[in-house]
Design a protein around this motif. Sequence first.
Motif, PDB file in Angstrom:
ATOM      1  N   GLY A   9       0.764  -1.234   0.000  1.00 17.53           N
ATOM      2  CA  GLY A   9       0.000   0.000   0.000  1.00 17.53           C
ATOM      3  C   GLY A   9       0.794   1.284   0.000  1.00 17.53           C
ATOM      4  N   ASP A  10       2.035   1.267   0.498  1.00 12.89           N
ATOM      5  CA  ASP A  10       2.839   2.488   0.504  1.00 12.89           C
ATOM      6  C   ASP A  10       3.790   2.568  -0.688  1.00 12.89           C
ATOM      7  OD1 ASP A  10       4.781   0.641   1.175  1.00 12.89           O
ATOM      8  OD2 ASP A  10       5.292   1.526   3.102  1.00 12.89           O
ATOM      9  N   GLY A  11       3.617   1.650  -1.644  1.00  7.84           N
ATOM     10  CA  GLY A  11       4.454   1.655  -2.838  1.00  7.84           C
ATOM     11  C   GLY A  11       5.681   0.777  -2.738  1.00  7.84           C
ATOM     12  N   SER A  12       6.020   0.306  -1.536  1.00  4.16           N
ATOM     13  CA  SER A  12       7.177  -0.572  -1.365  1.00  4.16           C
ATOM     14  C   SER A  12       6.787  -2.014  -1.653  1.00  4.16           C
ATOM     15  CB  SER A  12       7.747  -0.448   0.052  1.00  4.16           C
ATOM     16  OG  SER A  12       6.770  -0.770   1.033  1.00  4.16           O
ATOM     17  N   TYR A  13       7.754  -2.786  -2.116  1.00  2.00           N
ATOM     18  CA  TYR A  13       7.505  -4.179  -2.476  1.00  2.00           C
ATOM     19  C   TYR A  13       7.723  -5.120  -1.296  1.00  2.00           C
ATOM     20  CZ  TYR A  13       7.692  -2.747  -7.411  1.00  2.00           C
ATOM     21  OH  TYR A  13       7.462  -2.148  -8.618  1.00  2.00           O
ATOM     22  N   THR A  14       7.052  -6.236  -1.354  1.00  2.16           N
ATOM     23  CA  THR A  14       7.348  -7.364  -0.495  1.00  2.16           C
ATOM     24  C   THR A  14       7.349  -8.605  -1.374  1.00  2.16           C
ATOM     25  OG1 THR A  14       6.820  -8.479   1.596  1.00  2.16           O
ATOM     26  CG2 THR A  14       4.955  -7.894   0.177  1.00  2.16           C
ATOM     27  N   TYR A  24       5.958 -11.448   3.180  1.00  2.00           N
ATOM     28  CA  TYR A  24       6.988 -11.090   4.152  1.00  2.00           C
ATOM     29  C   TYR A  24       6.615  -9.851   4.961  1.00  2.00           C
ATOM     30  CZ  TYR A  24      10.457 -14.506   2.609  1.00  2.00           C
ATOM     31  OH  TYR A  24      11.127 -15.682   2.345  1.00  2.00           O
ATOM     32  N   HIS A  25       5.761  -8.994   4.425  1.00  2.00           N
ATOM     33  CA  HIS A  25       5.350  -7.768   5.108  1.00  2.00           C
ATOM     34  C   HIS A  25       3.855  -7.551   4.916  1.00  2.00           C
ATOM     35  CE1 HIS A  25       9.555  -7.159   3.653  1.00  2.00           C
ATOM     36  NE2 HIS A  25       9.733  -6.768   4.890  1.00  2.00           N
ATOM     37  N   SER A  26       3.345  -6.561   5.624  1.00  2.00           N
ATOM     38  CA  SER A  26       1.946  -6.201   5.480  1.00  2.00           C
ATOM     39  C   SER A  26       1.652  -5.706   4.069  1.00  2.00           C
ATOM     40  CB  SER A  26       1.594  -5.093   6.486  1.00  2.00           C
ATOM     41  OG  SER A  26       0.348  -4.525   6.185  1.00  2.00           O
ATOM     42  N   LYS A  27       0.536  -6.138   3.521  1.00  2.00           N
ATOM     43  CA  LYS A  27       0.139  -5.668   2.196  1.00  2.00           C
ATOM     44  C   LYS A  27      -0.248  -4.192   2.210  1.00  2.00           C
ATOM     45  CE  LYS A  27      -4.660  -7.200   2.742  1.00  2.00           C
ATOM     46  NZ  LYS A  27      -5.719  -8.107   2.236  1.00  2.00           N
ATOM     47  N   HIS A  28      -0.445  -3.643   3.413  1.00  2.00           N
ATOM     48  CA  HIS A  28      -0.795  -2.232   3.546  1.00  2.00           C
ATOM     49  C   HIS A  28       0.432  -1.315   3.477  1.00  2.00           C
ATOM     50  CE1 HIS A  28      -4.955  -3.191   4.562  1.00  2.00           C
ATOM     51  NE2 HIS A  28      -4.473  -4.142   5.345  1.00  2.00           N
ATOM     52  N   GLY A  29       1.630  -1.908   3.517  1.00  2.75           N
ATOM     53  CA  GLY A  29       2.845  -1.101   3.412  1.00  2.75           C
ATOM     54  C   GLY A  29       4.015  -1.761   4.109  1.00  2.75           C
ATOM     55  N   GLY A 209      -1.390  -0.557  16.211  1.00  2.00           N
ATOM     56  CA  GLY A 209      -0.670  -1.265  15.162  1.00  2.00           C
ATOM     57  C   GLY A 209      -0.300  -0.372  13.994  1.00  2.00           C
ATOM     58  N   PRO A 210       0.425  -0.928  13.026  1.00  2.00           N
ATOM     59  CA  PRO A 210       0.788  -0.205  11.814  1.00  2.00           C
ATOM     60  C   PRO A 210      -0.421  -0.053  10.899  1.00  2.00           C
ATOM     61  CG  PRO A 210       1.469  -2.484  11.629  1.00  2.00           C
ATOM     62  CD  PRO A 210       0.919  -2.314  13.019  1.00  2.00           C
ATOM     63  N   PRO A 211      -0.292   0.649   9.776  1.00  5.58           N
ATOM     64  CA  PRO A 211      -1.428   0.809   8.857  1.00  5.58           C
ATOM     65  C   PRO A 211      -2.085  -0.531   8.519  1.00  5.58           C
ATOM     66  CG  PRO A 211       0.361   2.230   8.174  1.00  5.58           C
ATOM     67  CD  PRO A 211       0.886   1.402   9.312  1.00  5.58           C
ATOM     68  N   GLY A 212      -3.405  -0.573   8.633  1.00 12.69           N
ATOM     69  CA  GLY A 212      -4.157  -1.777   8.308  1.00 12.69           C
ATOM     70  C   GLY A 212      -4.282  -2.777   9.440  1.00 12.69           C
ATOM     71  N   LYS A 213      -3.684  -2.464  10.602  1.00 11.38           N
ATOM     72  CA  LYS A 213      -3.720  -3.412  11.717  1.00 11.38           C
ATOM     73  C   LYS A 213      -4.041  -2.649  12.997  1.00 11.38           C
ATOM     74  CE  LYS A 213      -1.107  -7.360  13.521  1.00 11.38           C
ATOM     75  NZ  LYS A 213      -2.165  -8.327  13.207  1.00 11.38           N
ATOM     76  N   LYS A 214      -5.000  -3.141  13.767  1.00 14.31           N
ATOM     77  CA  LYS A 214      -5.452  -2.419  14.951  1.00 14.31           C
ATOM     78  C   LYS A 214      -4.395  -2.396  16.044  1.00 14.31           C
ATOM     79  CE  LYS A 214      -9.195  -2.284  18.364  1.00 14.31           C
ATOM     80  NZ  LYS A 214     -10.446  -2.945  18.850  1.00 14.31           N
ATOM     81  N   GLU A 215      -3.748  -3.539  16.300  1.00 11.53           N
ATOM     82  CA  GLU A 215      -2.829  -3.641  17.429  1.00 11.53           C
ATOM     83  C   GLU A 215      -1.559  -4.391  17.071  1.00 11.53           C
ATOM     84  OE1 GLU A 215      -5.706  -3.685  21.367  1.00 11.53           O
ATOM     85  OE2 GLU A 215      -5.275  -5.616  20.419  1.00 11.53           O
TER      86      GLU A 215
END
Length: 221
Positions: A9-14, A24-29, A209-215
């Motif tokens: 979501g932030d333009g970075s790849y996983t 490997y990382h959140s799809k939100h960034g 939590g980070p973007p897309g995750k509550k905690e």
Amino acid sequence: MKRTLLKTGDGSYTLHISEWDEQYHSKHGAIAEALHVFIKEGLYYWLSENSKTEISIMEIGFGTGLNAFLTFLESEKNKLKVNYTGVEAYPLILEEIKTLNYTSLLKASEEIFLQLHTSPWEEKTIISENFNLTKQQKFFSEITAENTFDLIYFDAFGIRVQPELWTEEIFQKMHNALIPNGALVTYAANGNARRAMQAVGFKVERLAGPPGKKEMLRGTK
């Protein structure tokens, strides 16, 4: 396992593992998640609680090297001496690493990022005056360190696909590896993981939590 490139979501790849439907990382960034969980709530929390200018960090799941690279950038910015240990059972290959776009988005050194991956395993490598790296290729169950680390980045694959990495047995090893008042941070907020951490003696906090995750969770020894 087959790994394919996925833009978050932030333009970075996983990297996405189709066999597990896991990345490997959140799809939100990817970068946003790493900055929030491991830098803000891990490294910067430790800096706020300590006056020391040297820290020993162990990362559980070296993976793409993103957490290590972000920590290197912080060590340069803050003139902080970082002794970094990355534990990984299944290292990525260099061709996969070269497809990631972290250095261009962060406007940072591609040479250093690649050096993190090409440095030899099981040896201490001096990356800069402020940052040294030791990579260990082994299973997390084989970790035997005691009273060694100030901070642990617990970045294993999720409990849905690898529940064996989120057990009391593993968290006991993490607790043993930390010095008193040391901390562990993880993107996870799963109740089973939290209870396993508490069972071995961690004081556990639920944090935003980070973007897309509550905690997310932070445990202190």
